[in-house]
Design a protein around this motif. Structure first.
Motif, PDB file in Angstrom:
ATOM      1  N   THR A  63      -9.723  -1.736   7.998  1.00  0.00           N
ATOM      2  CA  THR A  63     -10.498  -1.231   9.032  1.00  0.00           C
ATOM      3  C   THR A  63     -12.121  -1.412   8.714  1.00  0.00           C
ATOM      4  O   THR A  63     -12.827  -0.942   9.575  1.00  0.00           O
ATOM      5  CB  THR A  63     -10.329   0.436   9.175  1.00  0.00           C
ATOM      6  OG1 THR A  63     -10.835   1.113   7.813  1.00  0.00           O
ATOM      7  CG2 THR A  63      -8.959   0.807   9.633  1.00  0.00           C
ATOM      8  N   GLY A 121     -13.662   0.417   6.781  1.00  0.00           N
ATOM      9  CA  GLY A 121     -14.302   1.775   6.453  1.00  0.00           C
ATOM     10  C   GLY A 121     -14.913   1.871   5.053  1.00  0.00           C
ATOM     11  O   GLY A 121     -15.869   2.255   4.959  1.00  0.00           O
ATOM     12  N   ARG A 144       0.677  -1.195  -0.049  1.00  0.00           N
ATOM     13  CA  ARG A 144      -0.114  -0.198   0.176  1.00  0.00           C
ATOM     14  C   ARG A 144       0.792   1.198   0.074  1.00  0.00           C
ATOM     15  O   ARG A 144       0.456   2.322  -0.260  1.00  0.00           O
ATOM     16  CB  ARG A 144      -1.057  -0.031   1.212  1.00  0.00           C
ATOM     17  CG  ARG A 144      -2.138  -0.953   1.005  1.00  0.00           C
ATOM     18  CD  ARG A 144      -3.053  -0.933   2.040  1.00  0.00           C
ATOM     19  NE  ARG A 144      -3.732   0.302   2.358  1.00  0.00           N
ATOM     20  CZ  ARG A 144      -4.893   0.307   2.928  1.00  0.00           C
ATOM     21  NH1 ARG A 144      -5.227  -0.618   3.536  1.00  0.00           N
ATOM     22  NH2 ARG A 144      -5.571   1.472   3.022  1.00  0.00           N
ATOM     23  N   HIS A 181      -1.443  -5.007  -3.613  1.00  0.00           N
ATOM     24  CA  HIS A 181      -2.295  -3.917  -3.691  1.00  0.00           C
ATOM     25  C   HIS A 181      -2.416  -3.323  -5.178  1.00  0.00           C
ATOM     26  O   HIS A 181      -3.587  -2.954  -5.290  1.00  0.00           O
ATOM     27  CB  HIS A 181      -2.112  -3.022  -2.361  1.00  0.00           C
ATOM     28  CG  HIS A 181      -3.194  -1.892  -2.480  1.00  0.00           C
ATOM     29  ND1 HIS A 181      -4.475  -1.656  -2.563  1.00  0.00           N
ATOM     30  CD2 HIS A 181      -2.796  -0.297  -2.958  1.00  0.00           C
ATOM     31  CE1 HIS A 181      -4.835  -0.671  -2.548  1.00  0.00           C
ATOM     32  NE2 HIS A 181      -3.867   0.444  -2.780  1.00  0.00           N
ATOM     33  N   ILE A 231      -9.825  -6.270   3.522  1.00  0.00           N
ATOM     34  CA  ILE A 231     -10.665  -5.605   4.274  1.00  0.00           C
ATOM     35  C   ILE A 231      -9.719  -5.126   5.535  1.00  0.00           C
ATOM     36  O   ILE A 231      -9.358  -5.882   6.127  1.00  0.00           O
ATOM     37  CB  ILE A 231     -11.896  -6.271   4.871  1.00  0.00           C
ATOM     38  CG1 ILE A 231     -12.720  -6.768   3.688  1.00  0.00           C
ATOM     39  CG2 ILE A 231     -12.805  -5.295   5.766  1.00  0.00           C
ATOM     40  CD1 ILE A 231     -13.664  -7.916   4.226  1.00  0.00           C
ATOM     41  N   GLU A 270     -12.778  -6.441  -2.936  1.00  0.00           N
ATOM     42  CA  GLU A 270     -11.589  -5.654  -2.561  1.00  0.00           C
ATOM     43  C   GLU A 270     -10.358  -6.691  -2.625  1.00  0.00           C
ATOM     44  O   GLU A 270     -10.456  -7.943  -2.548  1.00  0.00           O
ATOM     45  CB  GLU A 270     -12.019  -5.188  -1.273  1.00  0.00           C
ATOM     46  CG  GLU A 270     -12.886  -4.269  -1.208  1.00  0.00           C
ATOM     47  CD  GLU A 270     -12.071  -2.764  -1.361  1.00  0.00           C
ATOM     48  OE1 GLU A 270     -11.780  -2.481  -2.350  1.00  0.00           O
ATOM     49  OE2 GLU A 270     -12.242  -2.277  -0.209  1.00  0.00           O
TER      50      GLU A 270
END
Ligand code: R5P
Length: 324
Positions: free
Chosen positions: A236, A238, A108, A142, A234, A231
């Protein structure tokens, strides 16, 4: 695991050794089970001044060695463990050392998008090599281009087919649409949608801080549809929550989520519990302690895929087939 015994190759058991750090021993044991190998012993302890101490507990001279370690919490501790294990194996004259990193969290940190910051994804890649890694085997980075941070060979596998095939087998696809939570994730969610032969919608998302995201509009027809958000991780929770709000406003029906890495840090579990998702389908690249195992989280194993890749790397066969 019939596939493991592919033509012209077999695991040369005495030559191949699998070790594990402390981050995901369960996955390492499962990989060993698929390869019909014992996990090789090492000990990790701590001096009174908090320094780590690693000892490889069997001979690795001229062996083809794999070390399984995910960059999960505590991330720095697990990275340091891996670096010391790699260095110890190199000093013990292993012939080739592969760092098996099912979850490479620092992918990330892949760009210099603020002044005076580190591109840490690149730094860790350099450290792995310096410590003794000859190769890296990883999953669902990522961003695909993080692969290029490494100056040693990297085999970059994906759990997308594993998760998609689970949806194909257990869910009604007739009204299902896949959703990418932002433009950056569109390619990944697109691969997932393609595997299921379902349409794709994209959300216009903006991250306002590390833990908060703001959403814009949905690009695609989601009204009255069942939706699966796909995704890479996962973290947080958010993103899932704000995406749920956006999709509810767009009058979707049932909501599901699929993600490769269940990082589930900070408020994630409370957020998932309070959300209206029917289910979450993830993989075991990150170990999930019992307190995080909600009844509607389904964990799929990537052990067969990693075992197959290890067997092929060991025997010099192509790993390319596993990328598809
Ligand atoms: C972001 O670009 C990623 O693909 C995920 O959406 C993100 O890592 C999820 O993080 P969180 O669960 O903290 O929103």
């Amino acid at each position: 695991m019939g596939e493991l015994k592919s033509k012209g190759s077999s695991v040369v058991k005495d030559q191949l050794k699998i070790f594990s750090g402390n981050s995901n021993r369960a996955l390492a044991l499962e990989i060993c089970e698929h390869l019909q190998l014992e996990l090789s012993p090492l000990s990790i302890s701590r001096f009174s001044n908090d320094n780590l101490f690693v000892k490889i507990e069997e001979n690795v001279r001229e062996r083809d060695v794999f070390v399984v370690q995910s960059f999960s919490e505590p991330v720095s501790e697990h990275i340091m463990e891996l670096l010391i294990i790699l260095d110890a194996l190199r000093s013990a004259s292993a012939r080739r050392i592969t760092a098996v990193i099912p979850y490479y969290s620092y992918a990330r940190s892949d760009k210099k998008d603020a002044p005076r910051i580190s591109i840490t994804g690149r730094l860790i890649a350099d450290l792995l090599r310096t410590a003794g890694a000859d190769r890296v085997l990883t999953m669902d980075l990522h961003a695909d281009q993080v692969h290029g941070f490494f100056s040693i060979p990297v085999d970059h596998l994906t759990a997308i087919p594993t998760i998609a095939d689970h949806f194909k087998a257990h869910y009604d696809l007739s009204n299902l649409i896949a959703v990418a939570t932002d433009a950056g994730g569109a390619k990944r969610a697109g691969r997932f949608a393609e595997r299921l032969n379902i349409p794709l919608a994209i959300i216009d998302k903006r991250r306002v801080s590390d833990t908060q995201v703001e959403q814009g509009r949905v690009i695609g027809e989601v009204k009255g549809r069942d939706v699966v958000i796909f995704e890479d991780e996962i973290s947080t929770g958010g993103t899932l929550l704000t995406t749920e709000n956006t999709l509810r406003q767009a009058d979707v029906r049932k909501l599901y989520a699929g993600a490769v890495h269940p990082v589930l840090c900070g408020p994630a579990i409370e957020r998932l519990q309070s959300s209206g998702f029917e289910s979450f389908v993830v993989s075991n690249t990150v170990d999930m302690p019992p307190q995080k195992r909600l009844p509607n989280i389904q964990v799929l194993t990537v052990a067969p895929l990693l075992a197959m890749a290890i067997q092929r790397i060991n025997s010099g066969e192509s790993v390319g087939q596993l990328f598809r």
